[in-house]
Motif scaffolding. Sequence first.
Motif, mmCIF file in Angstrom:
data_model
loop_
_atom_site.group_PDB
_atom_site.id
_atom_site.type_symbol
_atom_site.label_atom_id
_atom_site.label_comp_id
_atom_site.label_asym_id
_atom_site.label_seq_id
_atom_site.Cartn_x
_atom_site.Cartn_y
_atom_site.Cartn_z
ATOM 1 N N ASP A 451 0.856 -1.294 0.152
ATOM 2 C CA ASP A 451 -0.136 -0.138 -0.178
ATOM 3 C C ASP A 451 0.906 1.297 0.152
ATOM 4 O O ASP A 451 0.394 2.248 -0.865
ATOM 5 C CB ASP A 451 -0.975 0.001 1.259
ATOM 6 N N GLU A 452 1.792 1.285 0.951
ATOM 7 C CA GLU A 452 2.686 2.324 1.045
ATOM 8 C C GLU A 452 3.321 2.778 -0.485
ATOM 9 O O GLU A 452 3.360 4.093 -1.063
ATOM 10 C CB GLU A 452 3.835 2.356 1.843
ATOM 11 N N GLU A 453 3.812 1.874 -1.265
ATOM 12 C CA GLU A 453 4.438 2.096 -2.730
ATOM 13 C C GLU A 453 3.437 2.663 -3.575
ATOM 14 O O GLU A 453 3.615 3.458 -4.381
ATOM 15 C CB GLU A 453 5.009 0.867 -2.996
ATOM 16 N N TRP A 455 0.496 4.051 -2.856
ATOM 17 C CA TRP A 455 -0.070 5.439 -2.592
ATOM 18 C C TRP A 455 1.185 6.493 -2.912
ATOM 19 O O TRP A 455 0.820 7.459 -3.404
ATOM 20 C CB TRP A 455 -0.336 5.345 -0.992
ATOM 21 N N ARG A 456 2.463 6.426 -2.578
ATOM 22 C CA ARG A 456 3.610 7.230 -2.816
ATOM 23 C C ARG A 456 3.359 7.521 -4.137
ATOM 24 O O ARG A 456 3.633 8.663 -4.721
ATOM 25 C CB ARG A 456 4.938 6.859 -2.269
ATOM 26 N N ARG A 670 -7.770 7.974 7.599
ATOM 27 C CA ARG A 670 -6.186 7.887 7.525
ATOM 28 C C ARG A 670 -5.919 7.296 8.781
ATOM 29 O O ARG A 670 -6.396 7.716 9.743
ATOM 30 C CB ARG A 670 -5.509 8.889 7.246
ATOM 31 N N ASP A 673 -0.221 5.927 10.011
ATOM 32 C CA ASP A 673 0.623 5.649 9.030
ATOM 33 C C ASP A 673 0.282 6.809 7.734
ATOM 34 O O ASP A 673 0.979 6.781 6.804
ATOM 35 C CB ASP A 673 0.706 4.528 8.393
ATOM 36 N N ARG A 674 -0.886 7.615 7.822
ATOM 37 C CA ARG A 674 -1.255 8.555 6.889
ATOM 38 C C ARG A 674 -1.778 7.889 5.805
ATOM 39 O O ARG A 674 -1.792 8.550 4.453
ATOM 40 C CB ARG A 674 -0.460 9.465 6.853
ATOM 41 N N LEU A 675 -1.987 6.631 5.622
ATOM 42 C CA LEU A 675 -2.571 5.862 4.555
ATOM 43 C C LEU A 675 -3.834 5.744 4.428
ATOM 44 O O LEU A 675 -4.746 5.426 5.486
ATOM 45 C CB LEU A 675 -1.846 4.700 4.322
ATOM 46 N N ARG A 677 -6.467 3.435 3.831
ATOM 47 C CA ARG A 677 -6.070 1.878 3.495
ATOM 48 C C ARG A 677 -7.418 1.516 2.777
ATOM 49 O O ARG A 677 -7.560 0.794 1.901
ATOM 50 C CB ARG A 677 -6.200 1.349 4.881
#
Length: 872
Positions: A451-453, A455-456, A670, A673-675, A677
């Motif tokens: 998810d992190e990748e 979203w970035r 959010r 982790d500010r994501l 999800r």
Amino acid sequence: MRTVRTFVVVPSLPENLQPLKEIAHNLWWSWDHDAVDLFRRLDNSLWEKTGHNPVKMLGNLSQDRLEKVGQDDSFLAHLDRVVKKLDAYMRCPRWYDSIDHSQEPGTIAYFSAEFGLHESLPIYSGGLGILAGDHLKSASDLGLPLVGVGLLYRQGYFQQYLNADGWQQELYPDNDFYNLPVTLMMREDGRPIRFHIQISGRDVVVQIWKVQVGRVELYLLDTNLRCNRIEDRQITSLLYGGDNDMRIRQEILLGIGGLTALKTLGIEPSVCHMNEGHAAFLSLERIRRVMQERQVGFAEAREATVSGNVFTTHTPVPAGHDRFATEMMQKYFEDYIKQLGIGFEDLMGLGRDNPTNKNEPFCMTHLALRLSSQRNAVSQLHGEVSRRLCQNVWPGVPVDEVPITSITNGIHVRSWISREMAELFDRYLGPGWSDRPSHAAVWTRIEQIPDEELWRTHERRRERLVAFARRRLRAHMQSRGASPLEIQAADEVLDPEALTIGFARRFATYKRGTLLFQDLERLKSILNQKDRPVQILYAGKAHPRDTEGKELVRKIIHLARDESIRRRIVFLENYDINVARYMVQGVDVWLNNPRRGMEASGTSGMKILANGGLNMSILDGWWCEGFDHDTGWAIGQGESYQDTEYQNEVESHAIYDLLEKNVIPLFYNRGSDRLPRGWLEMMKHSMRKLSSHFSTSRMVAEYAQTFYLPSAMRYESFLENNLERARNLAHWKEGIRDRWSEINIGKVDLVTSRPELQVGGKLEVRCQVHLGSISPQDVTLELYFGPVDSEGSICAAEAVPMEHIGIGSDDFQIFKGYIPCRLSGQCGFTVRVVPYHPDMVSMYDAGLIRWDEVPDEVKKEEKVLEPVSAQT
């Protein structure tokens, strides 16, 4: 001062940079990020200044810069890598090589009035052209033996700019063909390849340019030659410009001239695909040519050539179909039809709803429908709309059986996906994902992306979009002479972290570009929430003569100047492929709110799928097939309205509700982790479930297997033995039409001893039919049955064939069939007779059908009888 003589200046490249010319003249580079980087590396500023046109850029680079680059080992290594990639692309086996086509079919010729391949080749206006461009690219990827045919417009479609009041203005800059990725076709002696075409009794000279689109050649016709009269030079001046007289001349050039161009180049297509009705005159030219070359009549040549014609309609409203008055058709075709051996009214009948109605104009869509063996709409819903719209072309045929199928549009994924997302896919989907974009299994690996990748990556594209919008807005304000304070304010619009909605399309009234402004105060509260801001990017052009469309653009500009929302709404001028690319790669939500049934397919929303955007749309066009509750949002539930004002009120509030209750909370919910999800989960579902199906890779493969290959085989077989099969079919149709009036449907008996039937059973029906001199082998009898609605009509109908079992009294033929009883309730049926010949693609090709005409009151009194005795 008029030019007396001309010469051409070309870039002077060092020997080791010569491959740049080949790459620049093959638009393959436009969907390969590494190749784009190669040109950008030469001079990024010049790359932007030349509109991402490598041909023009190479001609504007200084010799010092070229010499320097020619000694740069790093650049030369990059060049070598791109050269090898292009060589591998052009030579490696492709999908088409792996499918079963034991009898190698000939060339497929794809005709379109516009092609949207890249912003550096501005010969497109909108969705039709973009679809045509993506069609060629995927045909290249798949290895199809396809060529494109179109027109090379000197001024193309207009460039848009807005005056101080926000009113759209048009510019028509000339295209410099010698600085475009096009090549003039030349003879061995160095002279241009030219041919002549008769238009309204005048000899018009045409030359041919070629665009290399990967493995596919696109041939473009040009009449802007000094040997032509001024009115003929202007035929290839503007795309969709001028009056109806100019339109018919362009369509004669595209259809008849396009086919002549291919013959001049030594290309004899087995299949001609008409992308919309603009090229429909090619169907007449194919007939004329076969008549001339094979010394046969119109009917035989028609059967032979129709077998190799494919027609795609993109228009869901009657007003969108080109129509020409009787007087105009006489002006341009009075002499031409002499070569066809038919009368003028015969020609007009091919383009009318009712061939005998002399008050009807000539419709290009009807011509294409009648002279094609394969016809399709561009989404499932559009198929339903098209069958209703064109039902009169097949009188007596139920609307759901009108022979127009559907192949849903798609997009060329590699042309629209961002570099950053493509690199992410390379890591997690595997480097071969881009060669198999229509394989659903490839997209299941989306779940493996952290998810992190994801979203970035998406956030970086939104940041790029905001930066692009600010630069573009600033430049346009400077060009209008805005004050320094206003120009400075352009750098403050939009927020790179805010929920971003995109709306970009042609500004026609039915697309409702201002629907979001129905309740301005509610919209303001949505846009200006302190911790959950929303922003909207608009782009699009109105047709130069569409005053209402221009007024929509002006209204948005004025509303966006409201100080309270000035930073939240931006209109990007001069919408083109470059603007579209930034938008589809950077928005979070793509908004589409046409009036339902007015959007044939729509492909802009498809372009955001692989980029991680989500769709919010009316259930129209492709979204009827793409929508699910975990892939995006539907505005309404597919309702239809008579009162458009009420519809606007209902559906605008539906958008506000979706934004307030679903979209905004999901985006801004959010964790530590500010994501987001939940949002990321929906992104992945949309990418995984939709990206493979809504691709032109799937679409073109479907065209190839469903239309191209069968049509090519059929066309080639019809030409064999001096058109033996075509002659036989034409002769058979003539005979069956002459004798069709002899058919009389007689007694229809139900063979059952029960007043009611049970689900799972079947009802035997026997029918007596007088065929006269027609053989039972030349017809098909069918039972047409289904549930009966409140008005006594059969709905959700099915048809099953009946078997010929013998001859009864008075020369009546006896047929037997069974109706399956699948559902309980009242059911009804009737009997119909249609012609049958093994060489007809559709049983409606002969234009004949006979229904049981026994009055309803007689049917109700009909007795349940035992089987009639039959002499077998």
